[in-house]
Design a protein around this motif. Structure first.
Motif, PDB file in Angstrom:
ATOM      1  N   VAL A  37      38.712  83.488  51.947  1.00 58.69           N
ATOM      2  CA  VAL A  37      39.737  82.567  52.441  1.00 58.69           C
ATOM      3  C   VAL A  37      41.002  82.582  51.593  1.00 58.69           C
ATOM      4  CG1 VAL A  37      38.118  81.055  53.643  1.00 58.69           C
ATOM      5  CG2 VAL A  37      38.654  80.613  51.251  1.00 58.69           C
ATOM      6  N   ASP A  38      40.952  83.188  50.422  1.00 58.23           N
ATOM      7  CA  ASP A  38      42.134  83.344  49.580  1.00 58.23           C
ATOM      8  C   ASP A  38      41.915  84.539  48.675  1.00 58.23           C
ATOM      9  OD1 ASP A  38      44.635  82.873  48.507  1.00 58.23           O
ATOM     10  OD2 ASP A  38      44.011  81.180  47.273  1.00 58.23           O
ATOM     11  N   GLN A  39      42.953  85.362  48.511  1.00 58.34           N
ATOM     12  CA  GLN A  39      42.861  86.566  47.695  1.00 58.34           C
ATOM     13  C   GLN A  39      44.108  86.690  46.839  1.00 58.34           C
ATOM     14  OE1 GLN A  39      41.389  90.009  50.090  1.00 58.34           O
ATOM     15  NE2 GLN A  39      41.588  88.576  51.804  1.00 58.34           N
ATOM     16  N   VAL A  40      43.911  86.798  45.527  1.00 57.21           N
ATOM     17  CA  VAL A  40      45.029  86.857  44.588  1.00 57.21           C
ATOM     18  C   VAL A  40      44.825  88.023  43.629  1.00 57.21           C
ATOM     19  CG1 VAL A  40      46.268  85.648  42.752  1.00 57.21           C
ATOM     20  CG2 VAL A  40      45.344  84.352  44.677  1.00 57.21           C
ATOM     21  N   PRO A  41      45.756  88.969  43.591  1.00 53.58           N
ATOM     22  CA  PRO A  41      45.641  90.036  42.605  1.00 53.58           C
ATOM     23  C   PRO A  41      46.008  89.531  41.214  1.00 53.58           C
ATOM     24  CG  PRO A  41      47.640  90.312  43.908  1.00 53.58           C
ATOM     25  CD  PRO A  41      46.912  89.128  44.471  1.00 53.58           C
ATOM     26  N   VAL A  60      39.080  86.186  44.373  1.00 56.15           N
ATOM     27  CA  VAL A  60      38.842  85.979  45.796  1.00 56.15           C
ATOM     28  C   VAL A  60      38.019  84.703  45.959  1.00 56.15           C
ATOM     29  CG1 VAL A  60      37.796  86.922  47.891  1.00 56.15           C
ATOM     30  CG2 VAL A  60      38.924  88.463  46.270  1.00 56.15           C
ATOM     31  N   ASP A  61      38.509  83.794  46.798  1.00 56.58           N
ATOM     32  CA  ASP A  61      37.763  82.578  47.131  1.00 56.58           C
ATOM     33  C   ASP A  61      36.968  82.851  48.390  1.00 56.58           C
ATOM     34  OD1 ASP A  61      39.033  81.384  45.001  1.00 56.58           O
ATOM     35  OD2 ASP A  61      40.458  80.257  46.227  1.00 56.58           O
ATOM     36  N   LEU A  62      35.674  82.589  48.309  1.00 54.59           N
ATOM     37  CA  LEU A  62      34.776  82.844  49.432  1.00 54.59           C
ATOM     38  C   LEU A  62      34.242  81.532  49.997  1.00 54.59           C
ATOM     39  CD1 LEU A  62      32.633  85.749  47.927  1.00 54.59           C
ATOM     40  CD2 LEU A  62      34.501  85.947  49.586  1.00 54.59           C
ATOM     41  N   LYS A  63      34.277  81.410  51.319  1.00 53.01           N
ATOM     42  CA  LYS A  63      33.623  80.303  52.010  1.00 53.01           C
ATOM     43  C   LYS A  63      32.242  80.811  52.415  1.00 53.01           C
ATOM     44  CE  LYS A  63      34.130  77.085  55.814  1.00 53.01           C
ATOM     45  NZ  LYS A  63      34.987  76.674  56.940  1.00 53.01           N
ATOM     46  N   VAL A  64      31.223  80.272  51.778  1.00 57.58           N
ATOM     47  CA  VAL A  64      29.854  80.747  51.971  1.00 57.58           C
ATOM     48  C   VAL A  64      29.306  80.223  53.295  1.00 57.58           C
ATOM     49  CG1 VAL A  64      27.511  80.767  51.007  1.00 57.58           C
ATOM     50  CG2 VAL A  64      29.503  80.821  49.466  1.00 57.58           C
ATOM     51  N   LYS A  65      28.909  81.129  54.145  1.00 53.52           N
ATOM     52  CA  LYS A  65      28.308  80.776  55.432  1.00 53.52           C
ATOM     53  C   LYS A  65      26.796  80.649  55.306  1.00 53.52           C
ATOM     54  CE  LYS A  65      32.186  81.115  57.714  1.00 53.52           C
ATOM     55  NZ  LYS A  65      32.776  80.087  58.524  1.00 53.52           N
ATOM     56  N   SER A  89      39.590  90.583  56.321  1.00 57.52           N
ATOM     57  CA  SER A  89      39.538  89.119  56.361  1.00 57.52           C
ATOM     58  C   SER A  89      38.472  88.578  57.306  1.00 57.52           C
ATOM     59  CB  SER A  89      40.911  88.573  56.741  1.00 57.52           C
ATOM     60  OG  SER A  89      41.280  89.062  58.004  1.00 57.52           O
ATOM     61  N   ARG A  90      37.381  89.309  57.460  1.00 62.08           N
ATOM     62  CA  ARG A  90      36.293  88.792  58.295  1.00 62.08           C
ATOM     63  C   ARG A  90      35.049  88.563  57.434  1.00 62.08           C
ATOM     64  NH1 ARG A  90      36.873  94.247  60.051  1.00 62.08           N
ATOM     65  NH2 ARG A  90      35.108  95.497  59.398  1.00 62.08           N
ATOM     66  N   GLU A  91      34.134  87.808  57.984  1.00 63.26           N
ATOM     67  CA  GLU A  91      32.897  87.498  57.277  1.00 63.26           C
ATOM     68  C   GLU A  91      32.122  88.773  56.968  1.00 63.26           C
ATOM     69  OE1 GLU A  91      28.768  85.244  58.385  1.00 63.26           O
ATOM     70  OE2 GLU A  91      30.629  84.337  59.093  1.00 63.26           O
ATOM     71  N   GLY A  92      31.509  88.792  55.791  1.00 62.23           N
ATOM     72  CA  GLY A  92      30.721  89.946  55.397  1.00 62.23           C
ATOM     73  C   GLY A  92      29.651  89.557  54.398  1.00 62.23           C
ATOM     74  N   THR A  93      28.870  90.537  53.977  1.00 62.42           N
ATOM     75  CA  THR A  93      27.828  90.325  52.981  1.00 62.42           C
ATOM     76  C   THR A  93      28.395  90.664  51.607  1.00 62.42           C
ATOM     77  OG1 THR A  93      26.114  90.869  54.585  1.00 62.42           O
ATOM     78  CG2 THR A  93      25.500  90.985  52.265  1.00 62.42           C
ATOM     79  N   TRP A  94      28.162  89.781  50.654  1.00 59.71           N
ATOM     80  CA  TRP A  94      28.672  89.933  49.292  1.00 59.71           C
ATOM     81  C   TRP A  94      27.511  89.822  48.306  1.00 59.71           C
ATOM     82  CZ3 TRP A  94      34.155  89.928  48.342  1.00 59.71           C
ATOM     83  CH2 TRP A  94      34.930  89.746  49.483  1.00 59.71           C
ATOM     84  N   LEU A  95      27.492  90.712  47.316  1.00 57.47           N
ATOM     85  CA  LEU A  95      26.523  90.656  46.227  1.00 57.47           C
ATOM     86  C   LEU A  95      27.261  90.142  44.991  1.00 57.47           C
ATOM     87  CD1 LEU A  95      24.805  94.135  46.712  1.00 57.47           C
ATOM     88  CD2 LEU A  95      24.017  91.911  47.546  1.00 57.47           C
ATOM     89  N   ARG A 147      53.440  86.013  40.539  1.00 60.21           N
ATOM     90  CA  ARG A 147      54.014  87.358  40.635  1.00 60.21           C
ATOM     91  C   ARG A 147      53.872  87.981  42.022  1.00 60.21           C
ATOM     92  NH1 ARG A 147      54.503  91.859  36.220  1.00 60.21           N
ATOM     93  NH2 ARG A 147      55.366  93.479  37.537  1.00 60.21           N
ATOM     94  N   TYR A 148      52.680  87.858  42.630  1.00 56.40           N
ATOM     95  CA  TYR A 148      52.401  88.569  43.873  1.00 56.40           C
ATOM     96  C   TYR A 148      52.199  87.667  45.086  1.00 56.40           C
ATOM     97  CZ  TYR A 148      51.177  92.165  40.440  1.00 56.40           C
ATOM     98  OH  TYR A 148      51.187  93.032  39.389  1.00 56.40           O
ATOM     99  N   GLY A 149      52.013  86.370  44.867  1.00 61.10           N
ATOM    100  CA  GLY A 149      51.650  85.492  45.970  1.00 61.10           C
ATOM    101  C   GLY A 149      50.159  85.612  46.236  1.00 61.10           C
ATOM    102  N   HIS A 150      49.713  85.070  47.330  1.00 61.02           N
ATOM    103  CA  HIS A 150      48.312  85.201  47.716  1.00 61.02           C
ATOM    104  C   HIS A 150      48.212  85.216  49.216  1.00 61.02           C
ATOM    105  CE1 HIS A 150      47.860  80.769  48.383  1.00 61.02           C
ATOM    106  NE2 HIS A 150      48.751  80.730  47.437  1.00 61.02           N
ATOM    107  N   ARG A 151      47.037  85.616  49.675  1.00 62.29           N
ATOM    108  CA  ARG A 151      46.823  85.727  51.113  1.00 62.29           C
ATOM    109  C   ARG A 151      45.678  84.819  51.505  1.00 62.29           C
ATOM    110  NH1 ARG A 151      45.425  91.314  54.190  1.00 62.29           N
ATOM    111  NH2 ARG A 151      44.226  90.384  55.858  1.00 62.29           N
ATOM    112  N   THR A 152      45.982  83.861  52.337  1.00 62.79           N
ATOM    113  CA  THR A 152      44.953  82.969  52.859  1.00 62.79           C
ATOM    114  C   THR A 152      44.630  83.398  54.276  1.00 62.79           C
ATOM    115  OG1 THR A 152      46.607  81.383  53.582  1.00 62.79           O
ATOM    116  CG2 THR A 152      45.629  81.031  51.420  1.00 62.79           C
ATOM    117  N   ASN A 153      43.420  83.116  54.675  1.00 68.15           N
ATOM    118  CA  ASN A 153      42.994  83.474  56.037  1.00 68.15           C
ATOM    119  C   ASN A 153      42.876  82.244  56.898  1.00 68.15           C
ATOM    120  OD1 ASN A 153      42.833  86.072  55.122  1.00 68.15           O
ATOM    121  ND2 ASN A 153      40.676  85.913  54.631  1.00 68.15           N
TER     122      ASN A 153
END
Length: 153
Positions: A37-41, A60-65, A89-95, A147-153
């Protein structure tokens, strides 16, 4: 083998510690389905005029489903990952692997290999980015936003 190149690039730039790049491949603490839901370099350090940094640490901020394996303290989690640009920017599996900063590093299995869950008592790994000079990970994230901003979904 691509992942070794990514970690080497981050190490050469002085952004990640070798122990994090090597140790994090062994296992995961939590396997989740989540939506970024948010990604910042993070800010990229200067590695000189004769190098190219292909990947570096991101926040990276993750919304856990759903937690598939392991446990997480909440339905939102901020993780560190090494990547080149914004992730899909879609739901996926994360380790996720616990790091010594109290958060998580994203683990990417090399060559599609299956990873096992970490056994009880396994020590946490170093985070993918060093803080230093009294700064926190939040300070480094804030610098990345400035510096770079961020991307929210």
């Amino acid at each position: 083998m691509i992942h070794n190149v990514r970690f080497t690039a981050a190490i050469l730039a002085g952004l990640a510690t070798p122990s994090a790049a090597l140790a994090e491949q062994a296992c995961y603490d939590a396997k989740i389905r989540a939506l970024p839901v948010d990604q910042v370099p993070s800010e990229i350090g200067d590695c000189g005029s004769d190098c190219i940094i292909m990947s570096w640490p991101w926040f990276v901020d993750l919304k856990v489903k759903r937690v598939i394996d392991g446990a997480l303290p909440s339905k939102m989690v901020r993780v560190l990952t090494v990547q080149h640009t914004y992730r899909v920017s879609r739901e996926g599996t994360w380790l996720l692997r616990k790091n010594t900063a109290g958060g998580y590093n994203v683990v990417v299995p090399e060559d599609g290999a299956a990873l096992a869950r970490c056994s009880a008592g396994v020590t946490s790994v170093e985070p993918y980015i060093r803080t230093g000079d009294g700064h926190t990970l939040d300070d480094l994230r804030d610098a990345g936003v400035r510096r770079y901003g961020h991307r929210t979904n």
